[in-house]
Design a protein around this motif. Structure first.
Motif, short mmCIF file in Angstrom:
data_model
loop_
_atom_site.label_atom_id
_atom_site.label_comp_id
_atom_site.label_asym_id
_atom_site.label_seq_id
_atom_site.Cartn_x
_atom_site.Cartn_y
_atom_site.Cartn_z
N TYR A 35 0.84 -1.18 0.00
CA TYR A 35 0.00 0.00 0.00
C TYR A 35 0.88 1.24 0.00
O TYR A 35 2.01 1.22 0.47
CB TYR A 35 -0.87 0.05 1.27
CG TYR A 35 -2.07 -0.85 1.26
CD1 TYR A 35 -1.99 -2.16 1.72
CD2 TYR A 35 -3.30 -0.38 0.81
CE1 TYR A 35 -3.10 -2.98 1.72
CE2 TYR A 35 -4.42 -1.20 0.82
CZ TYR A 35 -4.32 -2.49 1.28
OH TYR A 35 -5.42 -3.30 1.27
N GLN A 37 0.56 5.42 1.29
CA GLN A 37 -0.23 6.32 2.12
C GLN A 37 0.22 7.75 1.87
O GLN A 37 1.38 8.08 2.08
CB GLN A 37 -0.06 5.96 3.61
CG GLN A 37 -1.00 6.71 4.54
CD GLN A 37 -0.87 6.24 5.98
OE1 GLN A 37 0.23 6.03 6.48
NE2 GLN A 37 -2.00 6.07 6.65
N PRO A 39 -0.80 12.12 2.18
CA PRO A 39 -1.56 13.06 3.00
C PRO A 39 -2.98 13.26 2.47
O PRO A 39 -3.18 13.45 1.28
CB PRO A 39 -0.74 14.35 2.89
CG PRO A 39 0.65 13.89 2.61
CD PRO A 39 0.49 12.67 1.74
N GLY A 40 -3.96 13.18 3.37
CA GLY A 40 -5.34 13.44 2.99
C GLY A 40 -6.01 12.30 2.25
O GLY A 40 -7.16 12.45 1.80
N MET A 41 -5.34 11.18 2.13
CA MET A 41 -5.93 10.04 1.41
C MET A 41 -5.81 8.79 2.25
O MET A 41 -4.90 8.65 3.06
CB MET A 41 -5.22 9.83 0.07
CG MET A 41 -5.21 11.06 -0.82
SD MET A 41 -4.49 10.75 -2.42
CE MET A 41 -5.80 9.82 -3.19
N GLY A 42 -6.74 7.89 2.04
CA GLY A 42 -6.64 6.60 2.71
C GLY A 42 -5.58 5.74 2.05
O GLY A 42 -5.08 6.05 0.96
N LEU A 43 -5.23 4.66 2.70
CA LEU A 43 -4.30 3.71 2.12
C LEU A 43 -4.82 3.23 0.77
O LEU A 43 -6.00 2.91 0.62
CB LEU A 43 -4.15 2.50 3.04
CG LEU A 43 -3.38 2.73 4.34
CD1 LEU A 43 -3.66 1.61 5.32
CD2 LEU A 43 -1.88 2.82 4.06
N GLY A 58 -3.48 -3.75 -7.92
CA GLY A 58 -4.47 -3.11 -7.08
C GLY A 58 -5.00 -1.86 -7.74
O GLY A 58 -5.15 -1.80 -8.95
N GLU A 59 -5.24 -0.83 -6.93
CA GLU A 59 -5.82 0.41 -7.44
C GLU A 59 -4.83 1.27 -8.22
O GLU A 59 -5.19 1.94 -9.18
CB GLU A 59 -6.32 1.28 -6.28
CG GLU A 59 -7.36 0.70 -5.38
CD GLU A 59 -7.57 1.60 -4.19
OE1 GLU A 59 -7.20 1.20 -3.07
OE2 GLU A 59 -8.10 2.72 -4.38
N VAL A 88 4.59 7.21 1.74
CA VAL A 88 4.94 6.21 2.73
C VAL A 88 4.38 4.89 2.24
O VAL A 88 3.17 4.79 1.96
CB VAL A 88 4.39 6.55 4.12
CG1 VAL A 88 4.82 5.49 5.13
CG2 VAL A 88 4.86 7.94 4.56
N PHE A 90 3.59 0.87 2.78
CA PHE A 90 3.38 -0.16 3.78
C PHE A 90 3.18 -1.51 3.12
O PHE A 90 2.42 -1.65 2.17
CB PHE A 90 2.15 0.15 4.63
CG PHE A 90 2.34 1.30 5.58
CD1 PHE A 90 1.86 2.55 5.27
CD2 PHE A 90 3.02 1.11 6.77
CE1 PHE A 90 2.05 3.61 6.13
CE2 PHE A 90 3.21 2.17 7.65
CZ PHE A 90 2.73 3.42 7.32
N TYR A 103 -5.33 -7.00 8.42
CA TYR A 103 -3.96 -7.24 8.03
C TYR A 103 -3.00 -6.90 9.16
O TYR A 103 -3.30 -6.08 10.03
CB TYR A 103 -3.58 -6.35 6.85
CG TYR A 103 -4.44 -6.50 5.62
CD1 TYR A 103 -4.52 -5.47 4.70
CD2 TYR A 103 -5.16 -7.65 5.37
CE1 TYR A 103 -5.30 -5.58 3.56
CE2 TYR A 103 -5.95 -7.77 4.24
CZ TYR A 103 -6.01 -6.74 3.33
OH TYR A 103 -6.77 -6.85 2.21
N PHE A 105 0.44 -4.98 9.48
CA PHE A 105 1.22 -4.05 8.69
C PHE A 105 2.65 -3.95 9.21
O PHE A 105 2.90 -4.09 10.41
CB PHE A 105 0.61 -2.65 8.75
CG PHE A 105 -0.63 -2.48 7.92
CD1 PHE A 105 -1.87 -2.79 8.43
CD2 PHE A 105 -0.55 -1.99 6.63
CE1 PHE A 105 -3.02 -2.62 7.67
CE2 PHE A 105 -1.69 -1.81 5.86
CZ PHE A 105 -2.93 -2.13 6.38
N SER A 107 6.12 -1.37 9.49
CA SER A 107 6.26 -0.02 10.02
C SER A 107 6.47 1.03 8.94
O SER A 107 6.52 2.22 9.24
CB SER A 107 7.40 0.04 11.02
OG SER A 107 8.60 -0.38 10.41
N ARG A 110 9.55 5.31 4.19
CA ARG A 110 9.28 6.70 3.80
C ARG A 110 10.18 7.05 2.64
O ARG A 110 11.38 7.18 2.80
CB ARG A 110 9.48 7.62 4.98
CG ARG A 110 8.34 7.53 5.96
CD ARG A 110 8.76 7.70 7.40
NE ARG A 110 7.63 7.46 8.28
CZ ARG A 110 7.23 6.24 8.67
NH1 ARG A 110 7.86 5.18 8.24
NH2 ARG A 110 6.20 6.13 9.47
#
Lengths: 114, 111
Positions: A35, A37, A39-43, A58-59, A88, A90, A103, A105, A107, A110
């Protein structure tokens, strides 16, 4: 401790450089995921591997490739890094695609692309 | 992890008070939901889950409420402690490989 281990934790790349993010789990999970991640968005799911020997998009797969090296390891490769890939990252694992407890995850890594 | 939280709504609560964090989910076909906690610089950590055949589920100091009519999920944390400070987000699943993750709420616990 059992879990998901990601390396490296931090990375700075220049535009056009390549790198591989490593992920390993020691829980004997069948399924693994990458995944990002922002700012301002979901995973958001980049790629996943339902079981050893399979990988699927995936997406947001563009600009990435993955390898399920064995049951434990699932790597993510950026062939030609772009600033839009600053994020970031994951890695996660689970017993199966859809399983109680969601899941586990790592750590995170970055990544900054300049 | 700090850059992830720049645009998040923030809930500030006094230590010892109860916290309520809300989540609106998007897919009426979703039948499984999870709440995650993410501390600064760490990956998300499972807190509690609930299936759509339930309205409420309780864990240790946490309760999740599900209102399918308005597609709303809430996480209640009793007697909030400093260690509860984190970003909390929900995830929904409709039976496929794909989870939809919310953007999250930052919880700040005031001493």
């Amino acid at each position: 401790n059992a879990g998901v281990t990601q390396t490296p934790k931090f990375q700075v790349l220049k535009t056009g450089q390549s790198m591989t993010l490593q992920c390993a789990q020691d829980m004997n999970h069948n399924s693994m995921y990458w995944y990002r991640q922002d700012p301002g968005m979901g995973l958001r799911l980049i790629y996943y591997s339902a079981s050893e020997g399979t990988t699927d998009k995936g997406e947001v797969p563009n600009g990435y490739n993955v390898s399920r090296l064995n049951k434990r390891e699932f790597s993510l490769r950026l062939e030609s890094a772009a600033p839009s890939q600053t994020s970031v990252y994951f890695c996660a694992s689970s017993e199966a695609i859809r399983t109680p407890y969601g899941y586990t995850f790592g750590s995170g890594t970055r990544l900054t692309v300049v | 992890g700090e850059s992830v939280g720049l645009h998040l709504p923030t809930l500030s609560v006094q230590e010892g008070d109860n916290s309520i964090i809300n989540c609106a989910y998007s897919n009426s076909a979703s039948d499984y939901f999870i709440w995650y906690k993410q501390e600064s610089g760490k990956g998300p950590q499972f807190i509690i889950d609930i299936r759509s055949n339930m309205d409420k589920r309780q864990g240790q100091r946490v309760t999740v409420l599900l209102n399918k009519t308005v597609k709303h999920l809430s996480l209640q944390i009793a007697a909030t402690q400093p260690g509860d400070s984190a970003v909390y987000f929900c995830a929904e699943n409709s039976g496929t490989y794909k989870y939809i993750f919310g953007t999250g709420t930052r919880l700040k616990v005031l001493a």
